[in-house]
Design a protein around this motif. Structure first.
Motif, mmCIF file in Angstrom:
data_model
loop_
_atom_site.group_PDB
_atom_site.id
_atom_site.type_symbol
_atom_site.label_atom_id
_atom_site.label_comp_id
_atom_site.label_asym_id
_atom_site.label_seq_id
_atom_site.Cartn_x
_atom_site.Cartn_y
_atom_site.Cartn_z
ATOM 1 N N ARG A 129 0.824 -1.203 0.000
ATOM 2 C CA ARG A 129 0.000 0.000 0.000
ATOM 3 C C ARG A 129 0.859 1.255 0.000
ATOM 4 N NH1 ARG A 129 -5.157 1.370 -1.385
ATOM 5 N NH2 ARG A 129 -5.878 3.153 -0.163
ATOM 6 N N GLY A 133 0.882 1.196 -3.874
ATOM 7 C CA GLY A 133 -0.533 1.539 -3.963
ATOM 8 C C GLY A 133 -1.413 0.360 -4.262
ATOM 9 N N SER A 134 -1.029 -0.845 -3.774
ATOM 10 C CA SER A 134 -1.777 -2.057 -4.105
ATOM 11 C C SER A 134 -2.856 -2.306 -3.082
ATOM 12 C CB SER A 134 -0.825 -3.267 -4.153
ATOM 13 O OG SER A 134 -1.558 -4.456 -4.273
ATOM 14 N N GLY A 135 -4.064 -2.600 -3.554
ATOM 15 C CA GLY A 135 -5.148 -2.970 -2.658
ATOM 16 C C GLY A 135 -5.479 -4.434 -2.693
ATOM 17 N N ARG A 138 -4.771 -6.356 0.490
ATOM 18 C CA ARG A 138 -5.729 -6.138 1.561
ATOM 19 C C ARG A 138 -6.932 -7.052 1.408
ATOM 20 N NH1 ARG A 138 -6.667 -0.989 0.818
ATOM 21 N NH2 ARG A 138 -8.614 -1.246 -0.317
#
Length: 321
Positions: A129, A133-135, A138
């Motif tokens: 993240r 910026g990886s979701g 999550r």
């Protein structure tokens, strides 16, 4: 690990490779616990012997592969990226393994393994993240959170101070594991080939070289009344949960989706918890039983889903006339 469509392995065989790798990794901590019980070997010396033994075996695997496939070469990776990958993986493996063995020594096999494998995906998600910026990590974490919580055992017979230290060391181990994963993802964003077996081999070389001074200070050759048992356990650690497991992991992860790989690797804490209870005398709790069943159900469900996806892809492919 990124997928490779050009792999000759079937999805079924790749899943089998990953399952065997996960179970084999779960036995490394058990072997470490037995070594700690019958000798005064410390975690740094044990981690050195694992790296050194794995290095010898992986060098043999590279030599055999070059004889069988002398012309096969992956896409070229720049020297700077290759250096960063090997150094980063080597340092990460050193921290991951050394802290993990120290956690097992301090707090027991079940707790050390479950905290390490439970904290790893969380740290990976946070790091991804912040840096990429990886979701997606999550979303994977939500899917596995309930099973990890259920599997978390209580410290049992160990003192509170040792348990707390073991948890801290397990989190440090998880940070090393997360760093390796994030580095691999970051370097793989722009494409470029990499030879996973070669990278792992040289990473173990870096780990062995870096650990040697600390292992010498700790005591490279342990005092023990069961030298044969210690040697056999060290050979096992280098061969099965190191050289064999890493080779199977990289082969299987090249075919199976990353999300599926991450869940199948949760077999490691399952096998570690079962060994801890059945062979090492650690306490069995309802949480361990429930968590084990949940993780096995998740692995089984994903295996069937992966097989269905592969079958659908084959049906959609045009038939050559």
């Amino acid at each position: 690990m990124s997928n490779s469509s050009g792999s000759a392995l079937s999805v079924g065989r790749s899943l089998l490779y990953l399952i065997v790798a996960g179970i084999a990794w779960g036995t490394a901590g058990a072997a470490a616990s037995l070594i700690f019980r019958v000798s005064d070997m410390g975690p740094l010396a044990l981690s050195f012997w694992r790296c050194a033994g794995g290095l010898v075996l992986l060098l043999g695997a590279l030599a055999l592969r070059s004889r069988r496939r002398p012309a096969a070469r992956p896409a070229v990776e720049t020297r700077g990226r290759r250096t960063a990958r090997i150094l980063g993986t080597g340092i990460g493996l050193t921290v991951f393994q050394s802290a993990y063995f120290a956690a097992v020594e301090a707090t027991g096999l079940a707790v050390g393994t479950v905290v390490t494998l439970g904290a790893g995906p969380v740290l990976i998600a946070i790091g991804a993240r912040l840096t990429m910026g990886s979701g997606s990590a999550r979303r994977d974490r939500r899917r596995r959170r309930g099973a990890r919580r259920a599997l978390r055992p209580r410290p049992g017979r160990r003192g509170h101070g040792g348990a707390a230290l073991g948890v801290v060391l397990a989190v440090v181990s998880a940070a090393g594991y997360a760093a390796i994963t994030l580095l691999t993802r970051w370097l793989g964003r722009d494409g470029g080939g990499t030879d996973a077996l070669s990278t792992t081999t040289w990473a173990f070389a870096i780990g062995a070289a870096g650990l040697l001074p600390a292992a010498l200070a700790e005591g490279l050759v342990p005092h023990t009344e069961a030298p044969v048992s210690v040697v056999l356990l060290l050979v096992y650690v280098a061969a099965v949960p190191t050289a064999l497991a890493y080779a199977l992991y990289f082969a299987g992860a090249a075919v199976v989706r990353a999300a599926t790989v991450s869940v199948i690797m949760l077999l490691e804490p399952v096998s570690a918890a079962l060994i801890a209870v059945s062979l090492l005398g650690e306490r069995l709790t309802a949480a361990i039983v429930l968590g084990t069943l949940l993780l096995l159900a998740a692995v089984t469900g994903l295996a069937f889903a992966e097989a269905r996806t592969a079958a659908e892809v084959r049906r959609r492919e045009p038939v050559a006339v």
